[in-house]
Design a protein around this motif. Sequence first.
Motif, PDB file in Angstrom:
ATOM      1  N   PHE A   1      42.670  68.227  29.334  1.00 38.03           N
ATOM      2  CA  PHE A   1      43.974  68.168  29.996  1.00 38.03           C
ATOM      3  C   PHE A   1      43.788  67.672  31.426  1.00 38.03           C
ATOM      4  N   THR A   2      44.641  66.747  31.830  1.00 38.01           N
ATOM      5  CA  THR A   2      44.561  66.191  33.179  1.00 38.01           C
ATOM      6  C   THR A   2      44.893  67.252  34.212  1.00 38.01           C
ATOM      7  N   VAL A   3      44.033  67.390  35.224  1.00 42.69           N
ATOM      8  CA  VAL A   3      44.242  68.395  36.271  1.00 42.69           C
ATOM      9  C   VAL A   3      44.465  67.768  37.644  1.00 42.69           C
ATOM     10  N   ALA A   4      44.162  66.467  37.807  1.00 40.47           N
ATOM     11  CA  ALA A   4      44.366  65.825  39.108  1.00 40.47           C
ATOM     12  C   ALA A   4      44.362  64.307  38.939  1.00 40.47           C
ATOM     13  N   THR A   5      45.224  63.637  39.695  1.00 40.93           N
ATOM     14  CA  THR A   5      45.265  62.173  39.720  1.00 40.93           C
ATOM     15  C   THR A   5      45.498  61.705  41.159  1.00 40.93           C
ATOM     16  N   TYR A   6      44.841  60.611  41.526  1.00 40.43           N
ATOM     17  CA  TYR A   6      44.962  60.048  42.883  1.00 40.43           C
ATOM     18  C   TYR A   6      45.015  58.524  42.792  1.00 40.43           C
ATOM     19  N   HIS A   7      46.009  57.954  43.510  1.00 48.41           N
ATOM     20  CA  HIS A   7      46.163  56.497  43.506  1.00 48.41           C
ATOM     21  C   HIS A   7      46.165  55.888  44.908  1.00 48.41           C
ATOM     22  N   PHE A   8      46.078  56.704  45.950  1.00 47.49           N
ATOM     23  CA  PHE A   8      45.850  56.255  47.332  1.00 47.49           C
ATOM     24  C   PHE A   8      46.944  55.331  47.866  1.00 47.49           C
ATOM     25  N   GLU A   9      48.163  55.498  47.362  1.00 43.92           N
ATOM     26  CA  GLU A   9      49.242  54.591  47.766  1.00 43.92           C
ATOM     27  C   GLU A   9      49.689  54.790  49.218  1.00 43.92           C
ATOM     28  N   GLU A  10      49.570  55.981  49.740  1.00 47.00           N
ATOM     29  CA  GLU A  10      50.037  56.263  51.097  1.00 47.00           C
ATOM     30  C   GLU A  10      48.898  56.258  52.114  1.00 47.00           C
ATOM     31  N   ARG A  11      47.820  55.521  51.794  1.00 46.97           N
ATOM     32  CA  ARG A  11      46.640  55.506  52.663  1.00 46.97           C
ATOM     33  C   ARG A  11      46.136  56.923  52.943  1.00 46.97           C
ATOM     34  N   SER A  12      46.161  57.724  51.877  1.00 47.82           N
ATOM     35  CA  SER A  12      45.708  59.106  51.980  1.00 47.82           C
ATOM     36  C   SER A  12      45.236  59.563  50.602  1.00 47.82           C
ATOM     37  N   ILE A  13      44.492  60.671  50.590  1.00 50.11           N
ATOM     38  CA  ILE A  13      43.994  61.218  49.325  1.00 50.11           C
ATOM     39  C   ILE A  13      44.979  62.289  48.861  1.00 50.11           C
ATOM     40  N   THR A  14      46.121  61.842  48.399  1.00 49.44           N
ATOM     41  CA  THR A  14      47.141  62.765  47.901  1.00 49.44           C
ATOM     42  C   THR A  14      47.570  62.319  46.511  1.00 49.44           C
ATOM     43  N   GLY A  15      48.068  63.246  45.751  1.00 47.00           N
ATOM     44  CA  GLY A  15      48.511  62.951  44.402  1.00 47.00           C
ATOM     45  C   GLY A  15      48.770  64.246  43.676  1.00 47.00           C
ATOM     46  N   TYR A  16      48.548  64.247  42.381  1.00 50.31           N
ATOM     47  CA  TYR A  16      48.671  65.457  41.577  1.00 50.31           C
ATOM     48  C   TYR A  16      47.315  66.160  41.601  1.00 50.31           C
ATOM     49  N   GLY A  17      47.192  67.171  42.430  1.00 52.24           N
ATOM     50  CA  GLY A  17      45.921  67.863  42.626  1.00 52.24           C
ATOM     51  C   GLY A  17      45.745  68.223  44.088  1.00 52.24           C
ATOM     52  N   PRO A  18      44.641  68.884  44.455  1.00 51.86           N
ATOM     53  CA  PRO A  18      44.417  69.264  45.851  1.00 51.86           C
ATOM     54  C   PRO A  18      44.370  68.030  46.753  1.00 51.86           C
ATOM     55  N   ALA A  19      45.020  68.110  47.904  1.00 56.87           N
ATOM     56  CA  ALA A  19      45.013  66.994  48.854  1.00 56.87           C
ATOM     57  C   ALA A  19      43.636  66.861  49.494  1.00 56.87           C
ATOM     58  N   GLY A  20      43.152  65.618  49.568  1.00 51.00           N
ATOM     59  CA  GLY A  20      41.855  65.351  50.175  1.00 51.00           C
ATOM     60  C   GLY A  20      41.987  64.779  51.568  1.00 51.00           C
ATOM     61  N   SER A  21      40.861  64.339  52.113  1.00 51.04           N
ATOM     62  CA  SER A  21      40.866  63.801  53.477  1.00 51.04           C
ATOM     63  C   SER A  21      40.008  62.538  53.556  1.00 51.04           C
ATOM     64  N   ALA A  22      40.505  61.569  54.317  1.00 48.73           N
ATOM     65  CA  ALA A  22      39.790  60.328  54.599  1.00 48.73           C
ATOM     66  C   ALA A  22      40.518  59.633  55.743  1.00 48.73           C
ATOM     67  N   GLU A  23      39.806  58.813  56.495  1.00 48.33           N
ATOM     68  CA  GLU A  23      40.425  58.112  57.619  1.00 48.33           C
ATOM     69  C   GLU A  23      41.347  57.003  57.120  1.00 48.33           C
ATOM     70  N   PRO A  24      42.550  56.862  57.700  1.00 51.10           N
ATOM     71  CA  PRO A  24      43.515  55.855  57.235  1.00 51.10           C
ATOM     72  C   PRO A  24      42.984  54.428  57.255  1.00 51.10           C
TER      73      PRO A  24
END
Length: 340
Positions: A87-110
């Motif tokens: 079962f899918t627990v997290a997905t990230y597509h980086f559309e907002e220049r950030s590590i956000t999506g369905y799942g815990p929010a991550g961190s990276a420089e814009p």
Amino acid sequence: MRHVKRAQDKGRAGMTLLELMLVMFLMALILGGGVGLFSALDLGKRQAAGMVRNVLRSAQNTAIASGAPARVRIDKTAGALRAESLFTVATYHFEERSITGYGPAGSAEPEHFDERGFVGACFRPAGIRSVKAEIPLERDPACDFTLGFSVECALYRETEDGGRVLALGPVESPTLGLDLGKNGALRASMRTRAGDRLSDRPGGSVILRTEPGLVPVGRWMLVRLRYDRARFELLLDGAVVASQPEEAYVWKVDAPLVLSDGALPFPGRLDSLVLAAMVAGEPAVLPESVRFTPDTPPTVQFAASGGLDREAHTDPPRIGLEFTDGSRETVLVGLYGTVE
């Protein structure tokens, strides 16, 4: 006239009493026969066979819906079976220049994102040291990979260099790791757990290596790590390029998932990260009057298509049920996953 009417009434009363006695006699016959009929009908037979078919069909349907293998484990000693599916627990597509999506929010420089992704924007370490992204999977209870997992992402190699695609846990012995070599080969690793699923003793690492040249420069590719306590597999664009049998439980998710690496940065772009965990359903327990036959297989494995996994099953598996009266019933799983 009054005497005639009373006589008629008495006659009718007598007939009513006879009818009542006849009805009671017929009911006694029916109920007496019914006791024998119901005693001969073992409801456990229908319940057991239906239960087995439902669990098998649930696993097959989930395999088709998720596009990933599923299985049914059968415990003949306990008389129980249960389905295990991804079962899918997290997905990230980086559309907002950030590590956000369905799942815990991550961190990276814009500034380390790029619009030229696999689908929209992407994370772009581009081989630059100290560039990485972190996702705190250890904070999300859903990200429990003990029973198995699937980690998929799109990668684009920009230069002939190698680097780390991702790692979950310590660099020296990660729970999951994926590296790209300069020769275009991929190396995947998984750390196991010694003992049962609740054990706190770390096991060894299982390592997969592909042939050189599978990851060229200048092309998007979908890479996927997949494990279901039957096989540890590495896929490229949907094709298995490395595989090894394994049944151990997976070590804890007790650290962030890191994309790229500060010391070994990935030489390109990463996009479309999808994480899935293997989840087990509640066990279905046979009635006390039923047990599995000794020749029943311990597992029934479905491929991502919903058909039987032909590597696990050379012939259609037969789940045998034996009843206290000595009779038997067989549930057959066809090559295309149909349950009969």
